[in-house]
Design a protein around this motif. Sequence first.
Motif, PDB file in Angstrom:
ATOM      1  N   ALA A 194     -20.951  18.164  -2.853  1.00  0.00           N
ATOM      2  CA  ALA A 194     -20.259  19.276  -2.204  1.00  0.00           C
ATOM      3  C   ALA A 194     -19.195  19.800  -3.164  1.00  0.00           C
ATOM      4  N   GLU A 195     -18.700  20.999  -2.880  1.00  0.00           N
ATOM      5  CA  GLU A 195     -17.667  21.569  -3.737  1.00  0.00           C
ATOM      6  C   GLU A 195     -16.314  20.910  -3.535  1.00  0.00           C
ATOM      7  N   SER A 196     -16.124  20.278  -2.386  1.00  0.00           N
ATOM      8  CA  SER A 196     -14.851  19.632  -2.087  1.00  0.00           C
ATOM      9  C   SER A 196     -15.107  18.484  -1.117  1.00  0.00           C
ATOM     10  N   GLY A 197     -14.229  17.484  -1.138  1.00  0.00           N
ATOM     11  CA  GLY A 197     -14.390  16.369  -0.208  1.00  0.00           C
ATOM     12  C   GLY A 197     -13.085  15.642  -0.006  1.00  0.00           C
ATOM     13  N   VAL A 198     -12.934  14.999   1.149  1.00  0.00           N
ATOM     14  CA  VAL A 198     -11.760  14.162   1.408  1.00  0.00           C
ATOM     15  C   VAL A 198     -12.199  12.701   1.377  1.00  0.00           C
ATOM     16  N   PHE A 199     -11.362  11.865   0.730  1.00  0.00           N
ATOM     17  CA  PHE A 199     -11.702  10.474   0.512  1.00  0.00           C
ATOM     18  C   PHE A 199     -10.467   9.607   0.699  1.00  0.00           C
ATOM     19  N   ASP A 200     -10.687   8.367   1.170  1.00  0.00           N
ATOM     20  CA  ASP A 200      -9.576   7.433   1.315  1.00  0.00           C
ATOM     21  C   ASP A 200      -8.911   7.213  -0.040  1.00  0.00           C
ATOM     22  N   ALA A 201      -7.606   7.268  -0.063  1.00  0.00           N
ATOM     23  CA  ALA A 201      -6.869   7.216  -1.327  1.00  0.00           C
ATOM     24  C   ALA A 201      -7.095   5.917  -2.077  1.00  0.00           C
ATOM     25  N   ASP A 202      -7.372   4.816  -1.345  1.00  0.00           N
ATOM     26  CA  ASP A 202      -7.553   3.536  -2.036  1.00  0.00           C
ATOM     27  C   ASP A 202      -8.894   3.440  -2.761  1.00  0.00           C
ATOM     28  N   ARG A 203      -9.759   4.444  -2.591  1.00  0.00           N
ATOM     29  CA  ARG A 203     -11.015   4.489  -3.340  1.00  0.00           C
ATOM     30  C   ARG A 203     -10.926   5.399  -4.567  1.00  0.00           C
ATOM     31  N   VAL A 204      -9.814   6.063  -4.733  1.00  0.00           N
ATOM     32  CA  VAL A 204      -9.663   7.072  -5.785  1.00  0.00           C
ATOM     33  C   VAL A 204      -8.982   6.442  -6.995  1.00  0.00           C
ATOM     34  N   ILE A 205      -9.596   6.609  -8.173  1.00  0.00           N
ATOM     35  CA  ILE A 205      -9.084   6.018  -9.402  1.00  0.00           C
ATOM     36  C   ILE A 205      -8.903   7.108 -10.444  1.00  0.00           C
ATOM     37  N   VAL A 206      -7.744   7.126 -11.078  1.00  0.00           N
ATOM     38  CA  VAL A 206      -7.496   8.090 -12.157  1.00  0.00           C
ATOM     39  C   VAL A 206      -8.356   7.724 -13.360  1.00  0.00           C
ATOM     40  N   ILE A 207      -8.968   8.732 -13.991  1.00  0.00           N
ATOM     41  CA  ILE A 207      -9.826   8.487 -15.142  1.00  0.00           C
ATOM     42  C   ILE A 207      -9.115   8.893 -16.428  1.00  0.00           C
ATOM     43  N   PRO A 208      -9.504   8.286 -17.547  1.00  0.00           N
ATOM     44  CA  PRO A 208      -8.877   8.648 -18.830  1.00  0.00           C
ATOM     45  C   PRO A 208      -9.130  10.105 -19.195  1.00  0.00           C
ATOM     46  N   ASP A 209      -8.202  10.696 -19.935  1.00  0.00           N
ATOM     47  CA  ASP A 209      -8.367  12.084 -20.359  1.00  0.00           C
ATOM     48  C   ASP A 209      -9.575  12.251 -21.277  1.00  0.00           C
ATOM     49  N   THR A 210      -9.961  11.168 -21.965  1.00  0.00           N
ATOM     50  CA  THR A 210     -11.094  11.234 -22.895  1.00  0.00           C
ATOM     51  C   THR A 210     -12.448  11.180 -22.194  1.00  0.00           C
ATOM     52  N   MET A 211     -12.464  10.916 -20.903  1.00  0.00           N
ATOM     53  CA  MET A 211     -13.722  10.752 -20.161  1.00  0.00           C
ATOM     54  C   MET A 211     -14.099  12.060 -19.474  1.00  0.00           C
ATOM     55  N   SER A 212     -15.321  12.528 -19.720  1.00  0.00           N
ATOM     56  CA  SER A 212     -15.789  13.739 -19.052  1.00  0.00           C
ATOM     57  C   SER A 212     -16.050  13.452 -17.583  1.00  0.00           C
ATOM     58  N   PHE A 213     -16.046  14.516 -16.770  1.00  0.00           N
ATOM     59  CA  PHE A 213     -16.367  14.349 -15.355  1.00  0.00           C
ATOM     60  C   PHE A 213     -17.794  13.815 -15.186  1.00  0.00           C
ATOM     61  N   GLU A 214     -18.714  14.278 -16.046  1.00  0.00           N
ATOM     62  CA  GLU A 214     -20.101  13.828 -15.942  1.00  0.00           C
ATOM     63  C   GLU A 214     -20.208  12.330 -16.210  1.00  0.00           C
ATOM     64  N   ASP A 215     -19.535  11.848 -17.242  1.00  0.00           N
ATOM     65  CA  ASP A 215     -19.561  10.411 -17.525  1.00  0.00           C
ATOM     66  C   ASP A 215     -18.916   9.612 -16.396  1.00  0.00           C
ATOM     67  N   ALA A 216     -17.807  10.113 -15.866  1.00  0.00           N
ATOM     68  CA  ALA A 216     -17.121   9.408 -14.777  1.00  0.00           C
ATOM     69  C   ALA A 216     -17.991   9.313 -13.532  1.00  0.00           C
ATOM     70  N   ALA A 217     -18.793  10.359 -13.293  1.00  0.00           N
ATOM     71  CA  ALA A 217     -19.691  10.336 -12.134  1.00  0.00           C
ATOM     72  C   ALA A 217     -20.887   9.443 -12.367  1.00  0.00           C
ATOM     73  N   ALA A 218     -21.225   9.191 -13.630  1.00  0.00           N
ATOM     74  CA  ALA A 218     -22.411   8.383 -13.957  1.00  0.00           C
ATOM     75  C   ALA A 218     -22.097   6.903 -14.111  1.00  0.00           C
ATOM     76  N   ILE A 219     -20.843   6.570 -14.320  1.00  0.00           N
ATOM     77  CA  ILE A 219     -20.489   5.196 -14.678  1.00  0.00           C
ATOM     78  C   ILE A 219     -20.384   4.269 -13.469  1.00  0.00           C
ATOM     79  N   GLN A 220     -19.905   4.773 -12.347  1.00  0.00           N
ATOM     80  CA  GLN A 220     -19.370   3.891 -11.314  1.00  0.00           C
ATOM     81  C   GLN A 220     -20.391   2.917 -10.722  1.00  0.00           C
TER      82      GLN A 220
END
Length: 322
Positions: free
Chosen positions: A93-119
């Motif tokens: 979806a274009e937007s979503g709400v999620f529990d804050a304890d599931r949200v992790i800040v990602i490094p600036d060097t990591m692309s959004f695509e890599d971050a979505a593929a890694i977990q």
Amino acid sequence: MLAFRIKTKGAMAQICQMPEPTPAENQVRVSIRACGLNFADLLMQKGSYQDTPGTPFTLGMEIAGVVAEVGNSVTHLKPGDRVAVFSGQGGLAESGVFDADRVIVIPDTMSFEDAAAIQIAYGTSHIALEHRARLQAGETLLVTGAAGGVGLTAIEIGKLMGATVIAQARGTDKLAVAQQAGADHLIDADENLRNRVRVLGGADVVYDAIGGDVFKAAFRATNPEGRLLPIGFAGGEVPQIPANHLLVKNLSVIGVYIGGYLKFKPEIVHNSFSTLFRWHSEGRIKPHISHILPLQDAAKGLELLRDRKSTGKIVIQINSPL
């Protein structure tokens, strides 16, 4: 906003318009930029996944994006933070709400695509091999379905942990991808898996995403005191395990379900993600993404996954505004 949503039980997911959600006091709203597809999304669409939500719901289990809004009680995140979320649903979806304890800040060097593929893929393999199987340097790791999303990550992590890796996959193209990920030995799916593995000295740890006859052959090629990890059943058959063989060879069959840890030991997942993000920043791991598609082609992405026409991960790119 647009979302790839299942409206009623048994229906196929479709792109539809829905209101943009508002976060509760312990939630954040994320402007989603990328979402990784998983085999579990296919199972959810059929209603056969163990954690299928009630309808209606939006598919998409792992996302990356930018925090757009935070609930009143959220203090460790702020609008503008680049984040990843193992959401379980709601990612396509274009937007979503999620529990804050599931949200992790990602490094600036990591692309959004890599971050979505890694977990999920890397997290599953890391927790399975390190926390559950206790893979040791010098041991032999057999990975079945080795060119898939989790299979390639198991090869990478197995090599990082000092194992010799045997990769099984179908066809020369997929075996070449497994070899590029670091596999030491390659076995085609048409070959006799049990015989080939035994010639190579047997397996100490088996990481199996296929099930059925593949699991049975791998089981018979496992060394005494070996550990078998049934990761999934892409072949369609859940294997029945002969307990007498476990007894005779002192084998262990170890269940691994990363989503379960979020319910009773979330720190296991958080610590794993922290390690994986650090490894990515150090250049030690790099997700293999075979397809990047727009949200409008989410159904095509699931079709590629179902027909096994992808290697590694398929990522849906979502260019959502804040």
